[in-house]
Design a protein around this motif. Structure first.
Motif, PDB file in Angstrom:
ATOM      1  N   UNK A  17       0.849  -1.184   0.000  1.00 14.17           N
ATOM      2  CA  UNK A  17       0.000   0.000   0.000  1.00 14.17           C
ATOM      3  C   UNK A  17       0.886   1.236   0.000  1.00 14.17           C
ATOM      4  N   UNK A  18       0.476   2.251  -0.725  1.00 15.00           N
ATOM      5  CA  UNK A  18       1.140   3.553  -0.662  1.00 15.00           C
ATOM      6  C   UNK A  18       0.073   4.616  -0.484  1.00 15.00           C
ATOM      7  N   UNK A  19       0.454   5.687   0.181  1.00 11.84           N
ATOM      8  CA  UNK A  19      -0.452   6.810   0.368  1.00 11.84           C
ATOM      9  C   UNK A  19       0.359   8.097   0.276  1.00 11.84           C
ATOM     10  N   UNK A  20      -0.090   9.002  -0.554  1.00  7.08           N
ATOM     11  CA  UNK A  20       0.606  10.275  -0.751  1.00  7.08           C
ATOM     12  C   UNK A  20       0.074  11.296   0.242  1.00  7.08           C
ATOM     13  N   UNK A  21       0.970  11.940   0.951  1.00  6.13           N
ATOM     14  CA  UNK A  21       0.631  13.001   1.902  1.00  6.13           C
ATOM     15  C   UNK A  21       1.532  14.191   1.612  1.00  6.13           C
ATOM     16  N   UNK A  22       1.079  15.083   0.736  1.00  5.82           N
ATOM     17  CA  UNK A  22       1.915  16.209   0.325  1.00  5.82           C
ATOM     18  C   UNK A  22       3.077  15.716  -0.506  1.00  5.82           C
ATOM     19  N   UNK A  23       4.298  16.108  -0.137  1.00  3.12           N
ATOM     20  CA  UNK A  23       5.494  15.672  -0.852  1.00  3.12           C
ATOM     21  C   UNK A  23       5.983  14.306  -0.385  1.00  3.12           C
ATOM     22  N   UNK A  27       4.733   4.229   2.486  1.00  6.13           N
ATOM     23  CA  UNK A  27       4.671   2.931   1.809  1.00  6.13           C
ATOM     24  C   UNK A  27       4.775   1.805   2.825  1.00  6.13           C
ATOM     25  N   UNK A  28       4.032   0.753   2.579  1.00 11.26           N
ATOM     26  CA  UNK A  28       4.054  -0.437   3.433  1.00 11.26           C
ATOM     27  C   UNK A  28       4.484  -1.623   2.562  1.00 11.26           C
ATOM     28  N   UNK A  29       5.524  -2.342   2.988  1.00 16.07           N
ATOM     29  CA  UNK A  29       5.982  -3.485   2.197  1.00 16.07           C
ATOM     30  C   UNK A  29       5.314  -4.774   2.668  1.00 16.07           C
ATOM     31  N   UNK A  35       7.371   2.920   5.672  1.00 14.68           N
ATOM     32  CA  UNK A  35       8.462   3.828   5.339  1.00 14.68           C
ATOM     33  C   UNK A  35       7.893   5.159   4.871  1.00 14.68           C
ATOM     34  N   UNK A  36       8.570   6.236   5.250  1.00 17.46           N
ATOM     35  CA  UNK A  36       8.208   7.572   4.803  1.00 17.46           C
ATOM     36  C   UNK A  36       9.231   7.982   3.745  1.00 17.46           C
ATOM     37  N   UNK A  37       8.772   8.193   2.527  1.00 15.16           N
ATOM     38  CA  UNK A  37       9.661   8.435   1.402  1.00 15.16           C
ATOM     39  C   UNK A  37       9.792   9.922   1.125  1.00 15.16           C
ATOM     40  N   UNK A  40      12.268  12.510  -3.825  1.00 18.60           N
ATOM     41  CA  UNK A  40      12.854  11.696  -4.892  1.00 18.60           C
ATOM     42  C   UNK A  40      12.267  10.289  -4.885  1.00 18.60           C
ATOM     43  N   UNK A  41      12.266   9.657  -3.731  1.00 17.97           N
ATOM     44  CA  UNK A  41      11.733   8.295  -3.623  1.00 17.97           C
ATOM     45  C   UNK A  41      10.236   8.272  -3.921  1.00 17.97           C
ATOM     46  N   UNK A  42       9.535   9.268  -3.427  1.00 21.86           N
ATOM     47  CA  UNK A  42       8.089   9.366  -3.661  1.00 21.86           C
ATOM     48  C   UNK A  42       7.784   9.487  -5.153  1.00 21.86           C
ATOM     49  N   UNK A  43       8.514  10.353  -5.839  1.00 19.34           N
ATOM     50  CA  UNK A  43       8.313  10.541  -7.277  1.00 19.34           C
ATOM     51  C   UNK A  43       8.568   9.236  -8.019  1.00 19.34           C
TER      52      UNK A  43
END
Length: 93
Positions: A17-23, A27-29, A35-37, A40-43
């Motif tokens: 699962x991933x969830x975007x919160x602003x920048x 992510x959950x593996x 993990x909080x990305x 760069x990692x988020x993009x």
């Protein structure tokens, strides 16, 4: 150079699962680790659909962010390693 080997690989997000919160992207593996990305990692995770190469993602990032190509390549190489280690992305040929 590592980038030459990576540039034609196609990243795929394998996070449960991933969830975007602003920048930031959360992510959950598959081990249920969270993990909080950073940006760069988020993009990268948000672009990792298995259809676009890392080289194409880098070109998009160069247009979007004020960064030199060499700095971006170095950052992406490190981020890719970390995301693979954390089992958030995998690379396909």
């Amino acid at each position: 150079m590592i980038w030459k080997w990576l540039e034609n690989k196609k990243p795929v997000c394998i996070a449960l699962k991933t969830r975007k919160e602003g920048d930031i992207t959360v992510a959950c593996n598959n081990k249920l680790e969270i993990f909080y990305l950073n940006i760069t990692a988020s993009f990268l995770v948000n672009m990792a659909d298995g259809r676009i190469t890392l080289s194409e993602i880098a070109k998009i990032m160069l247009e979007k962010f004020d960064v030199s190509e060499s700095d971006l390549i170095n950052d992406l190489t490190e981020v890719i390693r970390q995301l693979q280690w954390k089992r958030i992305i995998k690379l396909n040929d």
